[in-house]
Design an enzyme around this catalytic site. Structure first.
Site, mmCIF file in Angstrom:
data_model
loop_
_atom_site.group_PDB
_atom_site.id
_atom_site.type_symbol
_atom_site.label_atom_id
_atom_site.label_comp_id
_atom_site.label_asym_id
_atom_site.label_seq_id
_atom_site.Cartn_x
_atom_site.Cartn_y
_atom_site.Cartn_z
ATOM 1 N N HIS A 228 0.872 -1.183 0.000
ATOM 2 C CA HIS A 228 0.000 0.000 0.000
ATOM 3 C C HIS A 228 0.911 1.235 0.000
ATOM 4 O O HIS A 228 1.732 1.398 -0.893
ATOM 5 C CB HIS A 228 -0.911 -0.113 1.222
ATOM 6 C CG HIS A 228 -2.080 0.819 1.289
ATOM 7 N ND1 HIS A 228 -2.454 1.639 0.263
ATOM 8 C CD2 HIS A 228 -2.976 1.054 2.295
ATOM 9 C CE1 HIS A 228 -3.524 2.339 0.624
ATOM 10 N NE2 HIS A 228 -3.860 2.004 1.863
ATOM 11 N N HIS A 267 -2.362 -2.404 -9.646
ATOM 12 C CA HIS A 267 -3.392 -1.838 -8.775
ATOM 13 C C HIS A 267 -4.611 -2.730 -8.795
ATOM 14 O O HIS A 267 -4.933 -3.311 -9.831
ATOM 15 C CB HIS A 267 -3.785 -0.417 -9.246
ATOM 16 C CG HIS A 267 -4.464 0.367 -8.192
ATOM 17 N ND1 HIS A 267 -5.816 0.271 -7.968
ATOM 18 C CD2 HIS A 267 -3.973 1.230 -7.275
ATOM 19 C CE1 HIS A 267 -6.129 1.067 -6.969
ATOM 20 N NE2 HIS A 267 -5.033 1.656 -6.507
ATOM 21 N N ASP A 321 2.332 5.551 -6.621
ATOM 22 C CA ASP A 321 3.583 5.505 -5.861
ATOM 23 C C ASP A 321 4.838 5.503 -6.738
ATOM 24 O O ASP A 321 5.939 5.641 -6.222
ATOM 25 C CB ASP A 321 3.608 4.253 -4.966
ATOM 26 C CG ASP A 321 2.669 4.386 -3.780
ATOM 27 O OD1 ASP A 321 2.518 5.515 -3.289
ATOM 28 O OD2 ASP A 321 2.088 3.380 -3.357
HETATM 29 N N1 CMC Z 1 5.087 -6.408 -10.214
HETATM 30 C C1 CMC Z 1 5.032 -7.615 -10.825
HETATM 31 N N2 CMC Z 1 3.895 -8.333 -10.958
HETATM 32 C C2 CMC Z 1 2.789 -7.806 -10.429
HETATM 33 C C3 CMC Z 1 2.782 -6.568 -9.778
HETATM 34 C C4 CMC Z 1 4.001 -5.870 -9.681
HETATM 35 N N3 CMC Z 1 4.064 -4.680 -9.069
HETATM 36 N N4 CMC Z 1 1.543 -6.303 -9.343
HETATM 37 C C5 CMC Z 1 0.782 -7.346 -9.690
HETATM 38 N N5 CMC Z 1 1.528 -8.252 -10.350
HETATM 39 C C6 CMC Z 1 1.061 -9.518 -10.929
HETATM 40 C C7 CMC Z 1 0.974 -10.583 -9.836
HETATM 41 O O1 CMC Z 1 2.173 -11.296 -9.714
HETATM 42 C C8 CMC Z 1 -0.165 -11.443 -10.341
HETATM 43 O O2 CMC Z 1 0.335 -12.282 -11.357
HETATM 44 P P1 CMC Z 1 -0.253 -13.792 -11.522
HETATM 45 O O3 CMC Z 1 -1.697 -13.607 -11.856
HETATM 46 O O4 CMC Z 1 0.562 -14.343 -12.647
HETATM 47 O O5 CMC Z 1 -0.040 -14.460 -10.220
HETATM 48 C C9 CMC Z 1 -1.103 -10.422 -11.013
HETATM 49 O O6 CMC Z 1 -0.271 -9.337 -11.383
HETATM 50 C C10 CMC Z 1 -2.207 -9.929 -10.089
HETATM 51 O O7 CMC Z 1 -1.628 -9.555 -8.854
HETATM 52 P P2 CMC Z 1 -2.416 -9.524 -7.483
HETATM 53 O O8 CMC Z 1 -1.448 -9.518 -6.356
HETATM 54 O O9 CMC Z 1 -3.468 -10.586 -7.466
HETATM 55 O O10 CMC Z 1 -3.139 -8.131 -7.594
HETATM 56 P P3 CMC Z 1 -3.820 -7.371 -6.392
HETATM 57 O O11 CMC Z 1 -4.942 -6.613 -6.943
HETATM 58 O O12 CMC Z 1 -4.110 -8.315 -5.272
HETATM 59 O O13 CMC Z 1 -2.650 -6.412 -5.837
HETATM 60 C C11 CMC Z 1 -1.176 -4.610 -5.637
HETATM 61 C C12 CMC Z 1 -2.544 -5.075 -6.141
HETATM 62 C C13 CMC Z 1 -1.102 -3.104 -5.709
HETATM 63 C C14 CMC Z 1 -1.008 -5.020 -4.157
HETATM 64 C C15 CMC Z 1 -0.074 -5.246 -6.501
HETATM 65 O O14 CMC Z 1 -0.198 -4.800 -7.846
HETATM 66 C C16 CMC Z 1 1.331 -4.958 -5.983
HETATM 67 O O15 CMC Z 1 1.824 -5.723 -5.129
HETATM 68 N N6 CMC Z 1 2.025 -3.863 -6.463
HETATM 69 C C17 CMC Z 1 3.323 -3.494 -5.961
HETATM 70 C C18 CMC Z 1 3.173 -2.664 -4.693
HETATM 71 C C19 CMC Z 1 2.626 -1.274 -4.978
HETATM 72 O O16 CMC Z 1 3.082 -0.583 -5.875
HETATM 73 N N7 CMC Z 1 1.663 -0.848 -4.152
HETATM 74 C C20 CMC Z 1 1.039 0.474 -4.271
HETATM 75 C C21 CMC Z 1 -0.385 0.346 -4.738
HETATM 76 S S1 CMC Z 1 -1.119 1.881 -5.316
HETATM 77 C C22 CMC Z 1 -1.119 2.980 -4.028
HETATM 78 C C23 CMC Z 1 -1.544 2.437 -2.734
HETATM 79 O O17 CMC Z 1 -2.536 1.736 -2.596
HETATM 80 O O18 CMC Z 1 -0.870 2.752 -1.766
#
Ligand code: CMC
Length: 385
Positions: A228, A267, A321
């Site tokens: 987050h 996201h 971010d």
């Molecule tokens: N880098 C590489 N792969 C990613 C990333 C990333 N940053 N984000 C998602 N994926 C892939 C993930 O590995 C998964 O692949 P697969 O389906 O093959 O297993 C797919 O995309 C879906 O990921 P998810 O974890 O199910 O998606 P989610 O909606 O649960 O998570 C998230 C959203 C923001 C937590 C995630 O994209 C992430 O971990 N991003 C990196 C951390 C980040 O930048 N966070 C800030 C978010 S925006 C501002 C805020 O909220 O603070």
């Protein structure tokens, strides 16, 4: 026994994805078009014409303020910036090494003990507490940072707006107009974002009819995590690790191969470019040129190109971010304050949702689907191995 397993049918959403948990008229995200509105107004317009104070009023009260109401609101924010003496003293005693998000959590909880409106649960009393929290968070962050750096604290300047005053308290000198405006825009862009994890944490706490201060403390704890608000700080760490744009391809390739996440991408709601990241990227680009220091922006742009090429079809794009850290870097904000600065901006979104939800409150109480054994005989301790 109420074991859900017996019902045979379950509706289960991992991480509550897609679950509508509340009705709200505060903001809306179009995750496919990459659009974000606060109370119907596009964030691009707010970034261009508004101020953090005016946007806060909009989020809290539901409409843009009249000139008179804005002046009153700004006056109140300025009056409430000072910290209770005990909190100020305590900030000087706290160790210099914990993450500032932990300090923020402690200090916001501590300040609540001295809130003169502590016992007031009426709308007016809650609003006063809310404005006090929004006004005091920047002071907490700046005071802690000055103290841990061995510098005298710089008291708030009542002549300065919210954004400019924070930079002033942090650096001990007034920012120029351009710096103050850029920081103000960053605060506007971070002010609100629907039922993200920290806002939801605040709402869950408030739904028990606990107090607003406890709700905000819950939210700070949730925002800290790297998935987050904690992502912004890690983005700059990654840019440093990579070192130069020509090494980005190898870094991203290895990270994806090892199933590591690239911070600042992806996201839950946006499956396209985050509109906040677009605006912040422009400022990051502008400041990199202004200071003739393009290292970070070049690495960032290279990562963006690779990630969109590799994962764009999966809906992975830069989020808020990714470029905010570069902007904060040029404003002289230390890395470990990036997430506290996010909290400083988002405090109004947290409060707006708490106020809205509790007007028609129902305690949040989801269930877990039990997948454990149905019956296990109690085994006395002497017989266990
Ligand atoms: N880098 C590489 N792969 C990613 C990333 C990333 N940053 N984000 C998602 N994926 C892939 C993930 O590995 C998964 O692949 P697969 O389906 O093959 O297993 C797919 O995309 C879906 O990921 P998810 O974890 O199910 O998606 P989610 O909606 O649960 O998570 C998230 C959203 C923001 C937590 C995630 O994209 C992430 O971990 N991003 C990196 C951390 C980040 O930048 N966070 C800030 C978010 S925006 C501002 C805020 O909220 O603070």
């Amino acid at each position: 026994m109420g074991v859900l397993k017996d019902t045979g049918q379950i509706e289960y959403s991992r991480g509550l994805e897609g679950v509508i948990a509340a009705l709200s008229s505060i903001s809306a995200i179009d995750g496919t078009q990459g659009k974000l509105i606060y109370r119907g107004i596009p964030i691009e317009a707010l970034a261009k014409y508004s101020t953090y104070e005016e946007t806060s009023y909009l989020l809290l009260y539901g409409e843009l303020p009249t000139k008179e109401n804005l002046e009153k609101f700004e006056r109140e924010m300025r009056e409430l910036r000072n910290l209770p003496e005990k909190v100020e003293e305590c900030l000087k005693e706290l160790p210099p090494d914990p993450h500032p998000m932990d300090i923020l959590k402690v200090a916001v909880a501590h300040a609540a003990l001295y809130d003169p409106d502590r016992q007031r649960a009426c709308r007016e009393g809650v609003m006063r507490k809310v404005i006090r929290i929004i006004a005091q968070i920047p002071t907490i962050i700046a005071y802690y940072h000055r103290t841990r750096s061995g510098k005298e604290v710089v008291p708030p300047d009542p002549e300065l707006g919210h954004a400019a005053n924070f930079l002033y308290m942090l650096h001990g000198k007034r920012p120029d107009e351009e710096e103050a405006k850029i920081f103000d825009v960053a605060l506007i862009l971070h002010a609100e974002h629907g039922l993200n994890a920290s806002t939801f944490a605040a709402m869950v706490t408030a739904s028990t009819l606990s107090d607003i201060n406890s709700a905000i403390v819950s939210a700070i704890g949730a925002l800290k995590g790297p998935l987050h608000g904690g992502a912004n700080e890690r983005v700059l760490k990654m840019l440093d690790e990579i070192g130069s744009a020509d090494k980005a391809e190898e870094y991203v390739h290895n990270a994806l191969k090892e199933k590591r996440r690239i911070m600042g991408f992806g996201h839950r709601v946006y499956k396209t470019y985050d509109p906040r990241a677009r605006i912040l990227k422009e400022y990051a680009e502008y400041l990199s040129n202004k200071y003739n220091d393009r290292k970070y922006i070049e690495i960032g742009e290279k990562i963006e190109e690779i990630m969109i090429r590799e994962l764009g079809k999966k809906g992975i794009f830069p989020n808020v971010d990714f470029y905010s850290g570069i902007v904060y870097h040029f404003l002289g904000i230390p890395r470990d304050l990036f997430t506290p600065v996010f909290a400083m901006a988002r405090s109004v979104g947290w409060a707006a949702h708490v106020c809205e939800y509790t007007q028609n409150n129902r305690i949040f109480r989801p269930r877990a689907y039990y997948i454990g054994p149905e019956y296990v005989e109690y085994n006395p301790i002497e017989q266990r191995r």
